[in-house]
Design a protein around this motif. Sequence first.
Motif, PDB file in Angstrom:
ATOM      1  N   GLY A 120       0.465  -1.249  -0.224  1.00 22.45           N
ATOM      2  CA  GLY A 120       0.173   0.306   0.161  1.00 22.45           C
ATOM      3  C   GLY A 120       0.479   1.249  -0.099  1.00 22.45           C
ATOM      4  N   VAL A 121       0.133   2.177  -0.443  1.00 21.53           N
ATOM      5  CA  VAL A 121       0.592   3.685  -0.196  1.00 21.53           C
ATOM      6  C   VAL A 121       0.416   4.904   1.384  1.00 21.53           C
ATOM      7  N   ARG A 122       0.709   4.936   1.709  1.00 18.41           N
ATOM      8  CA  ARG A 122       0.541   6.305   3.058  1.00 18.41           C
ATOM      9  C   ARG A 122       1.277   7.503   2.822  1.00 18.41           C
ATOM     10  N   ALA A 123       0.078   8.694   2.864  1.00 26.68           N
ATOM     11  CA  ALA A 123       0.921  10.423   2.471  1.00 26.68           C
ATOM     12  C   ALA A 123       1.769  10.433   3.744  1.00 26.68           C
ATOM     13  N   LEU A 124       2.511  10.523   3.790  1.00 24.86           N
ATOM     14  CA  LEU A 124       3.806  11.071   4.689  1.00 24.86           C
ATOM     15  C   LEU A 124       4.171  13.031   5.359  1.00 24.86           C
ATOM     16  N   GLU A 125       3.907  13.180   6.365  1.00 24.08           N
ATOM     17  CA  GLU A 125       3.915  14.241   6.743  1.00 24.08           C
ATOM     18  C   GLU A 125       4.309  15.919   6.464  1.00 24.08           C
ATOM     19  N   ASP A 126       5.983  15.345   5.800  1.00 29.67           N
ATOM     20  CA  ASP A 126       6.620  16.005   4.367  1.00 29.67           C
ATOM     21  C   ASP A 126       6.105  16.120   3.674  1.00 29.67           C
ATOM     22  N   GLY A 127       5.194  15.312   3.088  1.00 31.23           N
ATOM     23  CA  GLY A 127       4.713  16.170   1.647  1.00 31.23           C
ATOM     24  C   GLY A 127       4.304  14.948   1.017  1.00 31.23           C
ATOM     25  N   ARG A 128       5.964  13.759   1.383  1.00 31.65           N
ATOM     26  CA  ARG A 128       6.212  12.806   0.436  1.00 31.65           C
ATOM     27  C   ARG A 128       5.128  11.653   1.028  1.00 31.65           C
ATOM     28  N   SER A 129       5.149  10.687  -0.078  1.00 30.70           N
ATOM     29  CA  SER A 129       4.804   8.981   0.403  1.00 30.70           C
ATOM     30  C   SER A 129       5.411   8.035   0.207  1.00 30.70           C
ATOM     31  N   GLU A 130       4.709   7.561   1.227  1.00 35.75           N
ATOM     32  CA  GLU A 130       5.491   5.875   1.445  1.00 35.75           C
ATOM     33  C   GLU A 130       4.510   4.735   0.591  1.00 35.75           C
ATOM     34  N   LEU A 131       6.121   3.676  -0.332  1.00 38.26           N
ATOM     35  CA  LEU A 131       4.940   2.873  -0.684  1.00 38.26           C
ATOM     36  C   LEU A 131       5.884   1.694   0.417  1.00 38.26           C
ATOM     37  N   TRP A 132       4.652   0.797   1.259  1.00 34.30           N
ATOM     38  CA  TRP A 132       4.790  -0.199   2.203  1.00 34.30           C
ATOM     39  C   TRP A 132       5.098  -1.764   0.906  1.00 34.30           C
ATOM     40  N   SER A 133       4.856  -2.539   1.880  1.00 39.76           N
ATOM     41  CA  SER A 133       5.080  -4.154   1.497  1.00 39.76           C
ATOM     42  C   SER A 133       5.273  -4.926   2.973  1.00 39.76           C
ATOM     43  N   GLU A 134       4.530  -5.716   3.450  1.00 40.06           N
ATOM     44  CA  GLU A 134       4.994  -6.584   3.941  1.00 40.06           C
ATOM     45  C   GLU A 134       4.619  -8.354   3.811  1.00 40.06           C
ATOM     46  N   ALA A 135       5.584  -8.898   4.469  1.00 34.33           N
ATOM     47  CA  ALA A 135       4.784 -10.544   4.073  1.00 34.33           C
ATOM     48  C   ALA A 135       5.344 -10.893   5.118  1.00 34.33           C
ATOM     49  N   ARG A 136       4.238 -12.160   5.870  1.00 31.19           N
ATOM     50  CA  ARG A 136       3.708 -13.258   6.787  1.00 31.19           C
ATOM     51  C   ARG A 136       3.669 -14.480   6.498  1.00 31.19           C
ATOM     52  N   VAL A 137       4.760 -15.367   7.090  1.00 35.35           N
ATOM     53  CA  VAL A 137       4.344 -16.603   6.539  1.00 35.35           C
ATOM     54  C   VAL A 137       4.399 -17.555   8.420  1.00 35.35           C
ATOM     55  N   GLN A 138       2.780 -18.436   7.614  1.00 37.21           N
ATOM     56  CA  GLN A 138       2.487 -18.555   9.751  1.00 37.21           C
ATOM     57  C   GLN A 138       2.384 -20.538   9.012  1.00 37.21           C
ATOM     58  N   PRO A 139       3.549 -21.418   9.788  1.00 34.97           N
ATOM     59  CA  PRO A 139       2.686 -22.598   9.495  1.00 34.97           C
ATOM     60  C   PRO A 139       2.054 -23.345   9.802  1.00 34.97           C
ATOM     61  N   ILE A 140       1.430 -24.563   9.490  1.00 37.09           N
ATOM     62  CA  ILE A 140       0.423 -24.972  10.056  1.00 37.09           C
ATOM     63  C   ILE A 140       0.266 -25.968  11.302  1.00 37.09           C
ATOM     64  N   ASP A 141       1.503 -26.366  11.453  1.00 42.94           N
ATOM     65  CA  ASP A 141       2.067 -27.295  12.143  1.00 42.94           C
ATOM     66  C   ASP A 141       3.661 -27.241  12.636  1.00 42.94           C
TER      67      ASP A 141
END
Length: 176
Positions: A120-141
């Motif tokens: 996603g993207v979010r606005a920063l306070e200084d007039g710039r924008s930030e692109l962010w990415s996160e991945a998570r992996v969860q094992p079942i067992d």
Amino acid sequence: MSEELDHWLPDPVIRSRHRRAARATPADLWAAATSIRLEETRRLGRLVGWRIPGVQGSMTYHELFRAYPFNVLDESEQRLVSGLCGRIWTLARDYPTLDGPDAFRAWDEPGTVRVAFAHGVRALEDGRSELWSEARVQPIDTSARLRLKAVWAVVGPFERLVGAEPLDLAARRAES
């Protein structure tokens, strides 16, 4: 950005986060990010093409995260959350087809993992924008946890180089 995935995978074994700021509006940065094609990213594009069946280099990452083996879990105008399940450490590339977000949440096949990606993207306070990415992996067992940790011991050290590649490209594109 972590809160985007807390709903889907609150206790991951692996978590990867990337952020890139750009002198661009959130809309321009998101437009740049959704236009990045796999063939434009040397390392990650090749890796994705090798691991996921049917992927073409001309496909954008935005299209990738909306097609098999991924499932759109949630989205808004400038955010996308996708997930997949299966045995990500095998060469078989036999990811199951899930019937939407509820099937992802309910997935519990032994010896497999659930993987969630948020961008996603979010606005920063200084007039710039930030692109962010996160991945998570969860094992079942426990079996999946051990396999995942073995794979991550080999792949993990390279993740920072590979995972940030599309974000860097999108930030440069949005600024030009």
